[in-house]
Design a protein around this motif. Structure first.
Motif, PDB file in Angstrom:
ATOM      1  N   CYS A 277      -0.458   8.890   0.324  1.00  0.00           N
ATOM      2  CA  CYS A 277      -0.976   7.921  -0.144  1.00  0.00           C
ATOM      3  C   CYS A 277      -0.165   6.969  -1.210  1.00  0.00           C
ATOM      4  O   CYS A 277      -0.061   6.795  -2.321  1.00  0.00           O
ATOM      5  CB  CYS A 277      -1.747   8.798  -1.404  1.00  0.00           C
ATOM      6  N   SER A 278       0.502   6.036  -0.214  1.00  0.00           N
ATOM      7  CA  SER A 278       1.283   5.043  -0.599  1.00  0.00           C
ATOM      8  C   SER A 278       1.495   4.151   0.440  1.00  0.00           C
ATOM      9  O   SER A 278       1.146   4.258   1.732  1.00  0.00           O
ATOM     10  CB  SER A 278       2.703   5.608  -1.198  1.00  0.00           C
ATOM     11  N   ASP A 279       2.005   2.894   0.136  1.00  0.00           N
ATOM     12  CA  ASP A 279       2.483   1.993   1.090  1.00  0.00           C
ATOM     13  C   ASP A 279       4.207   1.800   0.981  1.00  0.00           C
ATOM     14  O   ASP A 279       4.638   0.631   1.224  1.00  0.00           O
ATOM     15  CB  ASP A 279       1.705   0.615   1.006  1.00  0.00           C
ATOM     16  N   ASP A 280       5.102   2.811   0.353  1.00  0.00           N
ATOM     17  CA  ASP A 280       6.349   2.395   0.162  1.00  0.00           C
ATOM     18  C   ASP A 280       7.178   3.333   1.244  1.00  0.00           C
ATOM     19  O   ASP A 280       6.559   3.488   2.322  1.00  0.00           O
ATOM     20  CB  ASP A 280       6.891   2.890  -1.137  1.00  0.00           C
ATOM     21  N   ASP A 281       8.389   3.431   1.180  1.00  0.00           N
ATOM     22  CA  ASP A 281       9.255   4.423   2.042  1.00  0.00           C
ATOM     23  C   ASP A 281       8.593   5.415   2.426  1.00  0.00           C
ATOM     24  O   ASP A 281       8.816   6.090   3.725  1.00  0.00           O
ATOM     25  CB  ASP A 281      10.624   4.428   1.557  1.00  0.00           C
ATOM     26  N   PHE A 282       7.829   6.044   1.550  1.00  0.00           N
ATOM     27  CA  PHE A 282       7.537   7.519   2.007  1.00  0.00           C
ATOM     28  C   PHE A 282       5.858   7.447   2.261  1.00  0.00           C
ATOM     29  O   PHE A 282       4.933   8.387   2.091  1.00  0.00           O
ATOM     30  CB  PHE A 282       7.725   8.322   0.803  1.00  0.00           C
ATOM     31  N   ARG A 283       5.318   6.400   3.241  1.00  0.00           N
ATOM     32  CA  ARG A 283       4.066   6.411   3.537  1.00  0.00           C
ATOM     33  C   ARG A 283       3.629   7.107   4.543  1.00  0.00           C
ATOM     34  O   ARG A 283       2.503   6.916   4.870  1.00  0.00           O
ATOM     35  CB  ARG A 283       3.811   4.812   3.996  1.00  0.00           C
ATOM     36  N   ILE A 284       4.230   7.690   5.256  1.00  0.00           N
ATOM     37  CA  ILE A 284       4.172   8.647   6.227  1.00  0.00           C
ATOM     38  C   ILE A 284       4.834  10.135   5.839  1.00  0.00           C
ATOM     39  O   ILE A 284       5.869  10.000   5.467  1.00  0.00           O
ATOM     40  CB  ILE A 284       4.475   8.116   7.767  1.00  0.00           C
TER      41      ILE A 284
END
Length: 386
Positions: A277-284
């Protein structure tokens, strides 16, 4: 007959359960927080190792149909036995309440009792019939749970017991268009699983957890090399996944859901992108799991050095040789335990630290992940010559 009694003889003991192979889990231990019906299992943290073990501890299809369904899903997909943690909650506890960091009867309890062993936790709910999920496509509880889970995950990270959370993407109304986008929630600790083996609007969190723990942290739950999921049908809400157009399924994936889908030319169902639930480094999910593993390794490697001495230079800076030793020690452990899961690792200890006055040594640990072929483009055309 007991050994050592009667006449001399050869005694053969026939064991059962040997066909259920033990899965060698290196990177993941899973648990769930889910609605229970049995009074004695509500608020109780239990560890099971197979479906039969779970049944013997009260999670039978008759007594606990909801949790049994999750466990059956998990162990069928896993294809073996492994450690699995369960916390049953009352049907009045929402998923948001279950992941609230101040709720000592929710996920925090499961994580505390497991003492950090559980690093993947699923949040699911089977509310009472009278429950109102709202008028939108997605149960209103889902978005609230995504937001509420971040402080809990941040706390777990702060105590070096990092966790990733998979929240059940409960569908309330398939007759309306979805307007929820998990990837705008700025919470890379949590993911929303959309799609189920049943047409009840539930989410296949058990399947996702099984895929995650069955393989190492760097392997995506939708990896094509590991074949299709063990399910024969899949739904989003009360509609078969097969009835959704590729564009509709793409829209779910682009919104940030972990969605069940089909792949052209291959039979069966797969998880799509392991979206968080993000679009940063930890998006997957794989990136989060890898950094969590690196944190655990770095913490375990540096803990023995607590309150030990480090030489300093005449100008007060950290001795280069001592800093290099620490860097190489940590890097060696990262590469030894994650070598085939990452592209590289580096550890940097700045020398210009005032260790004498602060008693605090800072370092930077970096891991370079692998690349993933989420999309493959084939350029086709006719040619007069080859």
């Amino acid at each position: 007959m007991a050994q050592g009694t009667g006449t001399p003889k050869v005694i053969a003991n026939v064991t059962n359960g040997n066909l259920l192979r033990q899965i060698n889990i290196t990177d993941g231990v899973a648990g769930i927080v889910a609605t229970a019906k049995t009074a004695g299992l509500i608020g109780k943290v239990e560890t099971v190792y197979s479906l039969d073990d779970a049944i013997s501890k009260g999670y039978s299809e008759t007594a606990e149909p909801f949790i049994y369904g999750i466990l059956n899903e998990f162990y069928t997909e896993l294809g073996g036995s492994c450690e699995f943690w369960i916390l049953g909650t009352e049907d009045t506890m929402t998923m948001a309440q279950a992941v609230t960091s101040t709720n000592n009867n929710g996920a925090k309890k499961l994580l505390t009792v497991s003492r950090g062993r559980v690093n993947l936790v699923g949040i699911l709910r089977d509310p009472a019939v009278a429950y109102n999920a709202g008028a939108d496509f997605m149960d209103a509880d889902v978005a609230t749970a995504v937001t509420a889970s971040k402080p809990l995950a941040e706390y777990q990270q702060s105590i070096n017991r990092p966790v990733r959370i998979l929240i059940e993407g409960r569908v309330a109304n398939t007759s309306v268009a979805n307007d929820y986008e998990p990837n705008t929630a700025t919470n890379g600790y949590a993911g929303v699983v959309l799609g189920s083996v049943e047409s009840k609007g539930t989410g296949a969190v058990g399947l996702a957890l099984a895929r995650a723990v069955k393989y190492e942290a760097h392997i995506k739950i939708g990896s094509g090399e590991n074949g299709a999921l063990s399910i024969s049908s899949a739904y989003i809400g009360d509609r078969l996944v097969d009835e959704f157009t590729p564009t509709e399924l793409d829209n779910f994936a682009n919104a940030g859901f972990i969605v069940l889908h089909i792949r052209e030319g291959i039979s069966g169902y797969f998880f799509g992108r392991d979206n968080m639930c993000s679009d940063d480094d930890f998006r997957i999910l794989v990136y989060g799991r890898l950094i969590d593993k690196a944190q655990r390794i770095s913490t375990a490697t540096t803990t023995p050095f607590i309150e030990t001495a480090v030489r300093v230079n005449p100008d007060g800076t950290v001795n280069d040789a001592d800093a290099t030793y620490l860097e190489e020690t940590i890097k060696a452990q990262l590469l030894a335990q994650m070598g085939d899961q990452i592209s590289g690792a580096d550890v940097i200890i700045p020398l210009d630290q005032d260790l004498i006055n602060t008693n605090t040594l800072e370092m930077t640990v970096k891991i370079q992940p692998l690349g993933y072929m989420t999309w493959i483009i084939i350029n086709l055309g006719l040619s007069k010559t080859i």
